[in-house]
Design an enzyme around this catalytic site. Structure first.
Site, PDB file in Angstrom:
ATOM      1  N   LYS A 131       0.840  -1.202   0.000  1.00 62.46           N
ATOM      2  CA  LYS A 131       0.000   0.000   0.000  1.00 62.46           C
ATOM      3  C   LYS A 131       0.881   1.260   0.000  1.00 62.46           C
ATOM      4  O   LYS A 131       2.095   1.179   0.258  1.00 62.46           O
ATOM      5  CB  LYS A 131      -0.925  -0.046   1.222  1.00 62.46           C
ATOM      6  CG  LYS A 131      -1.881  -1.259   1.230  1.00 62.46           C
ATOM      7  CD  LYS A 131      -2.753  -1.263   2.487  1.00 62.46           C
ATOM      8  CE  LYS A 131      -3.630  -2.497   2.572  1.00 62.46           C
ATOM      9  NZ  LYS A 131      -4.461  -2.507   3.808  1.00 62.46           N
ATOM     10  N   TYR A 160     -11.923  -2.987  -2.966  1.00 61.51           N
ATOM     11  CA  TYR A 160     -12.459  -3.235  -1.618  1.00 61.51           C
ATOM     12  C   TYR A 160     -13.988  -3.300  -1.621  1.00 61.51           C
ATOM     13  O   TYR A 160     -14.614  -2.983  -0.612  1.00 61.51           O
ATOM     14  CB  TYR A 160     -11.981  -2.133  -0.664  1.00 61.51           C
ATOM     15  CG  TYR A 160     -10.580  -2.342  -0.135  1.00 61.51           C
ATOM     16  CD1 TYR A 160     -10.210  -3.534   0.505  1.00 61.51           C
ATOM     17  CD2 TYR A 160      -9.612  -1.349  -0.229  1.00 61.51           C
ATOM     18  CE1 TYR A 160      -8.934  -3.732   1.013  1.00 61.51           C
ATOM     19  CE2 TYR A 160      -8.322  -1.529   0.272  1.00 61.51           C
ATOM     20  CZ  TYR A 160      -7.995  -2.729   0.895  1.00 61.51           C
ATOM     21  OH  TYR A 160      -6.733  -2.912   1.396  1.00 61.51           O
ATOM     22  N   ASN A 170      -1.524  -0.300   7.511  1.00 60.29           N
ATOM     23  CA  ASN A 170      -0.942  -1.630   7.761  1.00 60.29           C
ATOM     24  C   ASN A 170      -0.140  -2.168   6.574  1.00 60.29           C
ATOM     25  O   ASN A 170       0.093  -3.364   6.458  1.00 60.29           O
ATOM     26  CB  ASN A 170      -2.016  -2.607   8.251  1.00 60.29           C
ATOM     27  CG  ASN A 170      -3.136  -2.826   7.251  1.00 60.29           C
ATOM     28  OD1 ASN A 170      -3.079  -2.322   6.126  1.00 60.29           O
ATOM     29  ND2 ASN A 170      -4.145  -3.580   7.642  1.00 60.29           N
ATOM     30  N   HIS A 230      -1.519  -5.583   1.524  1.00 56.64           N
ATOM     31  CA  HIS A 230      -2.773  -6.309   1.311  1.00 56.64           C
ATOM     32  C   HIS A 230      -2.469  -7.690   0.778  1.00 56.64           C
ATOM     33  O   HIS A 230      -1.556  -7.855  -0.035  1.00 56.64           O
ATOM     34  CB  HIS A 230      -3.656  -5.584   0.285  1.00 56.64           C
ATOM     35  CG  HIS A 230      -4.735  -6.473  -0.275  1.00 56.64           C
ATOM     36  ND1 HIS A 230      -5.911  -6.691   0.383  1.00 56.64           N
ATOM     37  CD2 HIS A 230      -4.770  -7.247  -1.392  1.00 56.64           C
ATOM     38  CE1 HIS A 230      -6.649  -7.551  -0.326  1.00 56.64           C
ATOM     39  NE2 HIS A 230      -5.975  -7.901  -1.410  1.00 56.64           N
ATOM     40  N   GLU A 262      -9.163 -10.609  -7.638  1.00 55.12           N
ATOM     41  CA  GLU A 262      -8.222  -9.494  -7.495  1.00 55.12           C
ATOM     42  C   GLU A 262      -7.129  -9.550  -8.573  1.00 55.12           C
ATOM     43  O   GLU A 262      -6.731  -8.515  -9.112  1.00 55.12           O
ATOM     44  CB  GLU A 262      -7.630  -9.493  -6.087  1.00 55.12           C
ATOM     45  CG  GLU A 262      -8.691  -9.099  -5.044  1.00 55.12           C
ATOM     46  CD  GLU A 262      -8.259  -9.268  -3.602  1.00 55.12           C
ATOM     47  OE1 GLU A 262      -9.081  -8.977  -2.710  1.00 55.12           O
ATOM     48  OE2 GLU A 262      -7.118  -9.698  -3.340  1.00 55.12           O
TER      49      GLU A 262
HETATM   50  P1  ATP Z   1      -6.336  -6.384   3.399  1.00 53.33           P
HETATM   51  O1  ATP Z   1      -7.643  -6.713   2.681  1.00 53.33           O
HETATM   52  O2  ATP Z   1      -5.895  -4.964   3.179  1.00 53.33           O
HETATM   53  O3  ATP Z   1      -5.268  -7.401   3.124  1.00 53.33           O
HETATM   54  P2  ATP Z   1      -7.322  -7.624   5.755  1.00 53.33           P
HETATM   55  O4  ATP Z   1      -7.847  -8.661   4.821  1.00 53.33           O
HETATM   56  O5  ATP Z   1      -6.389  -8.062   6.826  1.00 53.33           O
HETATM   57  O6  ATP Z   1      -6.583  -6.480   4.960  1.00 53.33           O
HETATM   58  P3  ATP Z   1      -9.936  -6.439   5.754  1.00 53.33           P
HETATM   59  O7  ATP Z   1     -10.982  -6.780   6.745  1.00 53.33           O
HETATM   60  O8  ATP Z   1     -10.045  -6.957   4.374  1.00 53.33           O
HETATM   61  O9  ATP Z   1      -8.524  -6.832   6.411  1.00 53.33           O
HETATM   62  O10 ATP Z   1      -9.818  -4.864   5.727  1.00 53.33           O
HETATM   63  C1  ATP Z   1      -9.225  -4.198   4.646  1.00 53.33           C
HETATM   64  C2  ATP Z   1      -8.427  -3.035   5.146  1.00 53.33           C
HETATM   65  O11 ATP Z   1      -9.303  -2.101   5.741  1.00 53.33           O
HETATM   66  C3  ATP Z   1      -7.417  -3.361   6.241  1.00 53.33           C
HETATM   67  O12 ATP Z   1      -6.195  -3.816   5.742  1.00 53.33           O
HETATM   68  C4  ATP Z   1      -7.262  -2.023   6.931  1.00 53.33           C
HETATM   69  O13 ATP Z   1      -6.321  -1.211   6.249  1.00 53.33           O
HETATM   70  C5  ATP Z   1      -8.630  -1.414   6.781  1.00 53.33           C
HETATM   71  N1  ATP Z   1      -9.386  -1.623   8.020  1.00 53.33           N
HETATM   72  C6  ATP Z   1      -9.910  -2.780   8.472  1.00 53.33           C
HETATM   73  N2  ATP Z   1     -10.523  -2.606   9.645  1.00 53.33           N
HETATM   74  C7  ATP Z   1     -10.397  -1.271   9.937  1.00 53.33           C
HETATM   75  C8  ATP Z   1     -10.812  -0.449  11.005  1.00 53.33           C
HETATM   76  N3  ATP Z   1     -11.495  -0.941  12.028  1.00 53.33           N
HETATM   77  N4  ATP Z   1     -10.488   0.862  10.942  1.00 53.33           N
HETATM   78  C9  ATP Z   1      -9.795   1.369   9.915  1.00 53.33           C
HETATM   79  N5  ATP Z   1      -9.364   0.646   8.872  1.00 53.33           N
HETATM   80  C10 ATP Z   1      -9.664  -0.654   8.887  1.00 53.33           C
HETATM   81 MG    MG Z   2      -9.003  -8.194   3.140  1.00 53.16          MG
END
Ligand code: ATP
Ligand code: MG
Length: 137
Positions: free
Chosen positions: A9, A49, A112, A115, A126
Protein backbone atom coordinates in the site's frame (compact mmCIF):
# COMPACT_ATOMS: atom_id res chain seq x y z
CA UNK A 1 -0.48 -23.62 -9.48
CA UNK A 2 -1.93 -21.51 -6.69
CA UNK A 3 -1.71 -17.72 -7.04
CA UNK A 4 -2.45 -14.79 -4.74
CA UNK A 5 -2.65 -11.04 -5.15
CA UNK A 6 -0.39 -9.00 -2.86
CA UNK A 7 -0.20 -5.19 -2.81
CA UNK A 8 2.22 -2.93 -0.97
CA UNK A 9 0.00 0.00 0.00
CA UNK A 10 1.07 3.67 -0.34
CA UNK A 11 2.41 3.76 3.24
CA UNK A 12 4.66 0.74 2.62
CA UNK A 13 6.01 2.26 -0.60
CA UNK A 14 6.47 5.69 0.97
CA UNK A 15 8.35 4.18 3.93
CA UNK A 16 10.79 2.35 1.68
CA UNK A 17 9.61 -1.17 2.57
CA UNK A 18 9.29 -2.60 -0.97
CA UNK A 19 12.47 -4.67 -0.90
CA UNK A 20 11.88 -5.81 2.70
CA UNK A 21 8.40 -7.11 1.87
CA UNK A 22 9.33 -8.75 -1.44
CA UNK A 23 12.30 -10.36 0.27
CA UNK A 24 10.10 -12.10 2.85
CA UNK A 25 7.98 -13.74 0.14
CA UNK A 26 11.06 -14.64 -1.92
CA UNK A 27 12.97 -16.15 1.00
CA UNK A 28 9.98 -18.31 1.88
CA UNK A 29 10.23 -19.78 -1.62
CA UNK A 30 7.24 -18.23 -3.35
CA UNK A 31 7.61 -17.14 -6.96
CA UNK A 32 6.90 -13.63 -8.24
CA UNK A 33 4.94 -13.91 -11.51
CA UNK A 34 3.61 -10.34 -11.89
CA UNK A 35 4.62 -6.92 -10.60
CA UNK A 36 3.91 -3.28 -11.38
CA UNK A 37 3.81 0.13 -9.73
CA UNK A 38 0.77 2.37 -10.16
CA UNK A 39 -1.38 4.89 -8.34
CA UNK A 40 -4.90 3.46 -8.44
CA UNK A 41 -7.85 5.83 -8.89
CA UNK A 42 -10.35 6.09 -6.05
CA UNK A 43 -12.91 4.29 -8.26
CA UNK A 44 -10.44 1.45 -8.74
CA UNK A 45 -9.79 1.26 -4.99
CA UNK A 46 -13.57 1.04 -4.42
CA UNK A 47 -13.70 -1.92 -6.83
CA UNK A 48 -10.81 -3.61 -5.05
CA UNK A 49 -12.46 -3.23 -1.62
CA UNK A 50 -16.07 -3.67 -2.89
CA UNK A 51 -16.94 -6.20 -0.14
CA UNK A 52 -16.25 -3.51 2.52
CA UNK A 53 -18.68 -0.91 1.08
CA UNK A 54 -20.82 -0.93 4.22
CA UNK A 55 -17.95 -0.43 6.68
CA UNK A 56 -17.53 3.02 8.27
CA UNK A 57 -13.87 3.19 7.23
CA UNK A 58 -14.58 2.33 3.54
CA UNK A 59 -14.25 5.87 2.20
CA UNK A 60 -11.03 6.63 4.10
CA UNK A 61 -9.61 3.25 3.10
CA UNK A 62 -10.24 3.91 -0.61
CA UNK A 63 -8.92 7.49 -0.33
CA UNK A 64 -5.79 6.09 1.23
CA UNK A 65 -5.20 3.28 -1.27
CA UNK A 66 -5.45 5.83 -4.08
CA UNK A 67 -3.22 8.42 -2.35
CA UNK A 68 0.06 7.32 -3.94
CA UNK A 69 2.00 4.59 -5.70
CA UNK A 70 1.14 0.96 -4.87
CA UNK A 71 3.16 -2.14 -5.78
CA UNK A 72 0.75 -4.72 -7.22
CA UNK A 73 2.03 -8.29 -7.36
CA UNK A 74 0.99 -11.84 -8.11
CA UNK A 75 2.80 -14.58 -6.18
CA UNK A 76 2.73 -18.28 -7.00
CA UNK A 77 3.30 -21.34 -4.85
CA UNK A 78 1.76 -24.17 -2.91
CA UNK A 79 -0.44 -22.71 -0.18
CA UNK A 80 0.55 -19.16 -1.13
CA UNK A 81 -2.90 -17.68 -0.39
CA UNK A 82 -3.14 -18.77 3.23
CA UNK A 83 0.59 -18.75 3.96
CA UNK A 84 0.85 -15.29 2.42
CA UNK A 85 -1.74 -14.13 4.97
CA UNK A 86 0.45 -15.70 7.70
CA UNK A 87 3.51 -13.81 6.49
CA UNK A 88 1.42 -10.61 6.50
CA UNK A 89 -0.07 -11.05 9.99
CA UNK A 90 -3.38 -9.93 11.53
CA UNK A 91 -5.29 -6.96 10.07
CA UNK A 92 -4.62 -4.85 13.16
CA UNK A 93 -0.84 -4.54 13.61
CA UNK A 94 -1.42 -4.36 17.39
CA UNK A 95 -2.61 -7.98 17.12
CA UNK A 96 -0.08 -9.18 14.53
CA UNK A 97 2.60 -11.49 15.92
CA UNK A 98 6.22 -10.34 15.91
CA UNK A 99 7.88 -11.95 12.91
CA UNK A 100 5.00 -11.07 10.61
CA UNK A 101 5.20 -8.13 8.19
CA UNK A 102 2.57 -6.07 9.99
CA UNK A 103 3.81 -7.23 13.41
CA UNK A 104 7.35 -6.09 12.67
CA UNK A 105 6.71 -3.03 10.52
CA UNK A 106 3.32 -1.43 11.27
CA UNK A 107 1.45 0.07 14.22
CA UNK A 108 -2.10 1.10 13.24
CA UNK A 109 -4.85 -0.67 11.26
CA UNK A 110 -5.37 2.22 8.82
CA UNK A 111 -1.67 2.09 7.86
CA UNK A 112 -0.94 -1.63 7.76
CA UNK A 113 1.32 -1.41 4.66
CA UNK A 114 0.25 -4.53 2.75
CA UNK A 115 -2.77 -6.31 1.31
CA UNK A 116 -3.18 -10.01 0.62
CA UNK A 117 -6.11 -11.92 -0.90
CA UNK A 118 -8.14 -13.73 1.77
CA UNK A 119 -9.16 -16.84 -0.20
CA UNK A 120 -9.13 -18.62 -3.57
CA UNK A 121 -12.15 -16.73 -4.95
CA UNK A 122 -10.89 -13.26 -3.94
CA UNK A 123 -7.40 -14.15 -5.22
CA UNK A 124 -8.82 -14.96 -8.64
CA UNK A 125 -10.98 -11.81 -8.73
CA UNK A 126 -8.22 -9.49 -7.50
CA UNK A 127 -5.65 -10.87 -9.96
CA UNK A 128 -8.17 -10.31 -12.79
CA UNK A 129 -8.89 -6.78 -11.55
CA UNK A 130 -5.24 -5.68 -11.29
CA UNK A 131 -3.55 -7.68 -14.08
CA UNK A 132 -4.06 -8.67 -17.70
CA UNK A 133 -3.11 -12.30 -18.45
CA UNK A 134 -0.20 -11.13 -20.65
CA UNK A 135 1.30 -9.21 -17.70
CA UNK A 136 1.95 -12.49 -15.86
CA UNK A 137 4.86 -14.84 -16.58
P1 ATP B 1 -6.34 -6.38 3.40
O1 ATP B 1 -7.64 -6.71 2.68
O2 ATP B 1 -5.90 -4.96 3.18
O3 ATP B 1 -5.27 -7.40 3.12
P2 ATP B 1 -7.32 -7.62 5.76
O4 ATP B 1 -7.85 -8.66 4.82
O5 ATP B 1 -6.39 -8.06 6.83
O6 ATP B 1 -6.58 -6.48 4.96
P3 ATP B 1 -9.94 -6.44 5.75
O7 ATP B 1 -10.98 -6.78 6.75
O8 ATP B 1 -10.04 -6.96 4.37
O9 ATP B 1 -8.52 -6.83 6.41
O10 ATP B 1 -9.82 -4.86 5.73
C1 ATP B 1 -9.23 -4.20 4.65
C2 ATP B 1 -8.43 -3.03 5.15
O11 ATP B 1 -9.30 -2.10 5.74
C3 ATP B 1 -7.42 -3.36 6.24
O12 ATP B 1 -6.19 -3.82 5.74
C4 ATP B 1 -7.26 -2.02 6.93
O13 ATP B 1 -6.32 -1.21 6.25
C5 ATP B 1 -8.63 -1.41 6.78
N1 ATP B 1 -9.39 -1.62 8.02
C6 ATP B 1 -9.91 -2.78 8.47
N2 ATP B 1 -10.52 -2.61 9.64
C7 ATP B 1 -10.40 -1.27 9.94
C8 ATP B 1 -10.81 -0.45 11.00
N3 ATP B 1 -11.50 -0.94 12.03
N4 ATP B 1 -10.49 0.86 10.94
C9 ATP B 1 -9.79 1.37 9.92
N5 ATP B 1 -9.36 0.65 8.87
C10 ATP B 1 -9.66 -0.65 8.89
MG1 MG C 1 -9.00 -8.19 3.14
Amino acid sequence: FEHTFIAIKPDGVQRGLIAEIISRFERKGFKLVGIKILTPSKEFAQKHYHDLTERPFFNGLCEFLSSGPVIAMVWEGQGVISYGRKLIGATDPQKSEPGTIRGDLAVVVGRNIIHGSDGPETAKNEINLWFKPEELV
